[in-house]
Scaffold this motif. Structure first.
Motif, mmCIF file in Angstrom:
data_model
loop_
_atom_site.group_PDB
_atom_site.id
_atom_site.type_symbol
_atom_site.label_atom_id
_atom_site.label_comp_id
_atom_site.label_asym_id
_atom_site.label_seq_id
_atom_site.Cartn_x
_atom_site.Cartn_y
_atom_site.Cartn_z
ATOM 1 N N UNK A 120 0.836 -1.198 0.000
ATOM 2 C CA UNK A 120 0.000 0.000 0.000
ATOM 3 C C UNK A 120 0.872 1.250 0.000
ATOM 4 N N UNK A 121 1.926 1.247 0.815
ATOM 5 C CA UNK A 121 2.813 2.412 0.877
ATOM 6 C C UNK A 121 3.462 2.674 -0.479
ATOM 7 N N UNK A 122 3.929 1.614 -1.127
ATOM 8 C CA UNK A 122 4.549 1.764 -2.444
ATOM 9 C C UNK A 122 3.545 2.288 -3.465
ATOM 10 N N UNK A 123 2.349 1.745 -3.449
ATOM 11 C CA UNK A 123 1.316 2.186 -4.389
ATOM 12 C C UNK A 123 0.920 3.631 -4.128
ATOM 13 N N UNK A 124 0.851 4.007 -2.847
ATOM 14 C CA UNK A 124 0.459 5.375 -2.505
ATOM 15 C C UNK A 124 1.484 6.380 -3.007
ATOM 16 N N UNK A 125 2.750 6.035 -2.899
ATOM 17 C CA UNK A 125 3.796 6.932 -3.408
ATOM 18 C C UNK A 125 3.712 7.110 -4.921
ATOM 19 N N UNK A 126 3.156 6.132 -5.606
ATOM 20 C CA UNK A 126 3.109 6.169 -7.071
ATOM 21 C C UNK A 126 1.853 6.847 -7.618
ATOM 22 N N UNK A 127 0.935 7.270 -6.751
ATOM 23 C CA UNK A 127 -0.292 7.897 -7.239
ATOM 24 C C UNK A 127 0.018 9.253 -7.885
ATOM 25 N N UNK A 128 -0.853 9.739 -8.799
ATOM 26 C CA UNK A 128 -0.618 11.027 -9.461
ATOM 27 C C UNK A 128 -0.442 12.164 -8.464
ATOM 28 N N UNK A 129 0.481 13.052 -8.773
ATOM 29 C CA UNK A 129 0.855 14.107 -7.830
ATOM 30 C C UNK A 129 -0.312 15.019 -7.459
ATOM 31 N N UNK A 130 -1.188 15.297 -8.413
ATOM 32 C CA UNK A 130 -2.272 16.236 -8.143
ATOM 33 C C UNK A 130 -3.510 15.608 -7.521
ATOM 34 N N UNK A 131 -3.484 14.338 -7.271
ATOM 35 C CA UNK A 131 -4.653 13.633 -6.732
ATOM 36 C C UNK A 131 -4.839 13.968 -5.252
ATOM 37 N N UNK A 132 -6.094 14.092 -4.826
ATOM 38 C CA UNK A 132 -6.355 14.403 -3.423
ATOM 39 C C UNK A 132 -5.966 13.215 -2.549
ATOM 40 N N UNK A 133 -5.568 13.483 -1.304
ATOM 41 C CA UNK A 133 -5.211 12.376 -0.404
ATOM 42 C C UNK A 133 -6.322 11.345 -0.244
ATOM 43 N N UNK A 134 -7.573 11.793 -0.178
ATOM 44 C CA UNK A 134 -8.675 10.850 -0.023
ATOM 45 C C UNK A 134 -8.787 9.932 -1.234
ATOM 46 N N UNK A 177 -6.414 9.198 -3.338
ATOM 47 C CA UNK A 177 -5.239 8.323 -3.377
ATOM 48 C C UNK A 177 -5.420 7.145 -2.426
ATOM 49 N N UNK A 178 -5.914 7.428 -1.224
ATOM 50 C CA UNK A 178 -6.173 6.350 -0.266
ATOM 51 C C UNK A 178 -7.235 5.400 -0.794
ATOM 52 N N UNK A 179 -8.279 5.949 -1.395
ATOM 53 C CA UNK A 179 -9.327 5.111 -1.970
ATOM 54 C C UNK A 179 -8.733 4.148 -3.000
ATOM 55 N N UNK A 180 -7.907 4.665 -3.874
ATOM 56 C CA UNK A 180 -7.355 3.851 -4.955
ATOM 57 C C UNK A 180 -6.492 2.714 -4.424
ATOM 58 N N UNK A 181 -5.593 3.019 -3.492
ATOM 59 C CA UNK A 181 -4.653 1.982 -3.045
ATOM 60 C C UNK A 181 -5.334 0.965 -2.119
ATOM 61 N N UNK A 182 -6.269 1.417 -1.304
ATOM 62 C CA UNK A 182 -6.965 0.476 -0.421
ATOM 63 C C UNK A 182 -7.878 -0.446 -1.220
ATOM 64 N N UNK A 218 1.767 10.242 2.972
ATOM 65 C CA UNK A 218 0.965 11.403 2.572
ATOM 66 C C UNK A 218 1.665 12.709 2.932
ATOM 67 N N UNK A 219 2.447 12.708 3.989
ATOM 68 C CA UNK A 219 3.222 13.897 4.343
ATOM 69 C C UNK A 219 4.254 14.200 3.248
ATOM 70 N N UNK A 220 4.875 13.158 2.731
ATOM 71 C CA UNK A 220 5.824 13.337 1.626
ATOM 72 C C UNK A 220 5.129 13.950 0.415
ATOM 73 N N UNK A 221 3.917 13.466 0.138
ATOM 74 C CA UNK A 221 3.202 13.898 -1.067
ATOM 75 C C UNK A 221 2.632 15.311 -0.941
ATOM 76 N N UNK A 222 2.247 15.699 0.268
ATOM 77 C CA UNK A 222 1.550 16.972 0.447
ATOM 78 C C UNK A 222 2.410 18.074 1.046
ATOM 79 N N UNK A 223 3.598 17.722 1.555
ATOM 80 C CA UNK A 223 4.438 18.715 2.200
ATOM 81 C C UNK A 223 4.016 19.031 3.623
#
Length: 210
Positions: free
Chosen positions: A85-99, A101-106, A153-158
């Motif tokens: 899940x962590x690997x997949x989450x890092x690979x999600x599109x940069x502009x995608x909302x956190x919610x 992104x979580x939906x997609x990987x879960x 998500x902290x990495x992705x959102x700053x």
């Protein structure tokens, strides 16, 4: 005639393909212990299954079981998905909302589990519904998954991983996932679990008005 290299499909295969030999052996031991535990529980019930029996059937010592899993409940709850899940989450599109992104990987992780480990998923869910100790331990261990997702998500959102809004989002999503899983188990694991997860996250995205 061209040939294609086999690619890993299950979470276990995905992890094994990236690990050195020593770590592969450790992971295989964990998986053996977990699968043996499910077999024994299916045959004789949760309470009747002891760590000593699990160790003997897994051909390891009880101390080895405890080295990998601090409690019997941890054996039941362990799976191979958090690193995936962590690997997949890092690979999600940069502009995608956190919610989203979580939906997609879960949803992807659940779909893989249903495709490759459905019997274990159903048994784990049954134990969550029927055994209070397993359900309580899941609540305790959820903090590990929460921290992992917060870091990514902290990495992705700053944001800071301890950002309150970030923590609330992750806790809400994981709480919804937990309730969906319990609902699925209480109704005989007959419904489409992935669809139920999407339904729950749609409600969260829409503000959850009853």
């Amino acid at each position: 005639m061209s040939t294609m290299a086999a690619t890993p499909h299950t979470p276990l295969e995905e992890q094994l393909s990236r690990l050195p030999l020593r770590e592969r052996k450790k992971l295989r031991t964990r998986v053996t212990i977990r699968r043996t535990t499910y077999r024994l529980i299916t045959e004789q019930g949760y309470e009747a299954t002891t760590v000593e029996q699990i160790a003997e059937a897994s051909e390891v010592s009880p101390s080895t079981v405890f080295r990998y899993f601090p409690t019997k409940e941890d054996i039941v709850l362990a799976d191979a998905y958090d690193p995936v899940i962590a690997t997949s989450l890092r690979a999600r599109p940069a502009g995608e909302s956190p919610l989203e992104s979580l939906r997609a990987v879960l949803a992807e992780a659940l779909a893989k589990s249903l495709a490759h480990e459905s019997a274990e998923l159903v048994e784990r869910t049954r134990l969550l519904v029927e055994v209070p100790a397993v359900r309580a331990r899941m609540s305790e261990t959820m903090s590990v998954t929460s921290r992992l997702l917060a870091d990514v998500l902290a990495e992705r959102t700053g944001r800071d991983p301890d950002d309150l809004d970030l923590r609330i989002l992750i806790a809400t999503v994981l709480g919804a996932l937990c309730e969906v899983t319990l609902h699925w188990g209480e109704h005989g694991c007959r419904d489409d679990l992935v669809a139920l997860v999407h339904r729950a996250l749609d409600r969260l995205a829409g503000g959850l008005r009853l």
